[in-house]
Write a protein that holds these residues in place. Structure first.
Motif, PDB file in Angstrom:
ATOM      1  N   ASP A   1      -5.882   7.074  -4.611  1.00 62.69           N
ATOM      2  CA  ASP A   1      -5.058   6.101  -4.012  1.00 62.69           C
ATOM      3  C   ASP A   1      -4.447   6.691  -2.710  1.00 62.69           C
ATOM      4  O   ASP A   1      -3.477   7.479  -2.704  1.00 62.69           O
TER       5      ASP A   1
ATOM      6  N   ASP B   1      -2.785   3.836   1.916  1.00 57.34           N
ATOM      7  CA  ASP B   1      -3.025   2.664   2.887  1.00 57.34           C
ATOM      8  C   ASP B   1      -3.628   1.427   2.332  1.00 57.34           C
ATOM      9  O   ASP B   1      -4.574   0.460   3.243  1.00 57.34           O
ATOM     10  N   GLY B   2      -4.015   1.202   1.159  1.00 57.81           N
ATOM     11  CA  GLY B   2      -4.712  -0.156   0.555  1.00 57.81           C
ATOM     12  C   GLY B   2      -5.980   0.397   0.160  1.00 57.81           C
ATOM     13  O   GLY B   2      -6.910  -0.490  -0.234  1.00 57.81           O
ATOM     14  N   ASN B   3      -6.356   1.379   0.393  1.00 53.77           N
ATOM     15  CA  ASN B   3      -7.980   2.033   0.229  1.00 53.77           C
ATOM     16  C   ASN B   3      -8.109   2.895  -0.941  1.00 53.77           C
ATOM     17  O   ASN B   3      -6.866   3.562  -1.295  1.00 53.77           O
ATOM     18  N   VAL B   4      -8.979   2.685  -2.086  1.00 51.81           N
ATOM     19  CA  VAL B   4      -8.989   3.578  -3.298  1.00 51.81           C
ATOM     20  C   VAL B   4     -10.330   4.110  -3.205  1.00 51.81           C
ATOM     21  O   VAL B   4     -11.365   3.430  -2.318  1.00 51.81           O
TER      22      VAL B   4
ATOM     23  N   TYR C   1       1.520   9.283   4.683  1.00 57.48           N
ATOM     24  CA  TYR C   1       0.955   8.495   3.550  1.00 57.48           C
ATOM     25  C   TYR C   1       1.282   9.317   2.451  1.00 57.48           C
ATOM     26  O   TYR C   1       1.016  10.468   2.483  1.00 57.48           O
TER      27      TYR C   1
END
Length: 229
Positions: free
Chosen positions: A159, A162-165, A183
């Motif tokens: 994870d 930033d909303g990306n995985v 982050y």
């Protein structure tokens, strides 16, 4: 005549004062009786719960035994691997994998005690960790997965904060940001049929320079073709 009478046992359902009456009848039909008040002290209702049983992270035990008014409780934990504790709610580290038992005995100062045992299975657990260097805005970050595990099939979940995985082992990720931003990146490592471990590290994306500009004017004091920048 004095006779030896058999001992009688009875289990009371609750605590408090109980009236107990003994009636004796002779072979001739003659009776006599006596009544006494017997005080039944409240026993503890021992109970506990526990978190995951893993090879690296200590297992947290939560004592759920209700308090008994007017008494002082003593807690005695015994674990099947030889460990003990007298804390109300201890944490327990395991030295080996496999089936284990945990027993809690609660003793009250009124003389009443009760024990409760649970079985649990200690599973293998990975050690999640990674390295990543800070970069300038617009550059991708290389994540080096340094996780360790003794056995089993492992999987990874990243994870990036930033909303990306992703579930790649060693991902390359570009953060879409132009200003300096920090982050919190988390790596979760899972053993199939075992336990989970996670590791979080801060990654800083540094702001790059703005578009450059300058002004140039002739400077004849410096030379015939002199310029001042």
């Amino acid at each position: 005549q004095t006779c030896a009478l058999p001992i009688s046992k009875h289990m009371f359902n609750g605590s408090g004062d109980k009236n107990v009456k003994l009636i004796i009848t002779s072979e001739f039909g003659c009776k006599d009786s006596i009544t006494k008040v017997v005080t039944i002290d409240e026993s503890p209702k021992t109970k506990f719960s526990h978190g995951p049983a893993c090879s690296l992270t200590p297992t947290g035990f939560v004592n759920l035994t209700p308090k008994v008014a007017g008494t002082i409780a003593q807690y005695d934990w015994v674990f099947s691997d030889g460990g003990t504790s007298r804390l109300e709610s201890p944490n327990k580290s395991w030295s080996t994998l496999g089936p284990k038992t945990a027993t809690l005995t609660v003793s009250l100062n009124n003389g009443c005690t009760e024990s409760y045992t649970q079985s649990l299975n200690v599973l293998v657990q990975p050690k999640a960790q990674f390295n990543a260097a800070d970069v300038c805005a617009g550059e991708p970050v290389t994540f080096s997965n340094n996780s360790e595990w003794k056995e089993g099939v492992i999987s990874f979940d990243w994870d990036f904060g930033d909303g990306n995985v992703t579930n790649e082992s060693n991902p390359l990720h570009k953060f879409n940001v132009s200003l300096t931003t920090t982050y919190n990146v988390t790596l979760k490592a899972s053993i199939e049929g075992g336990c989970i471990d996670s590791f979080t590290k801060q990654v800083i994306i540094h702001e790059g320079p703005k578009t450059c500009d300058f002004v140039a004017t002739p400077d004849y004091a410096y030379g015939y073709y002199g310029m001042k920048f």
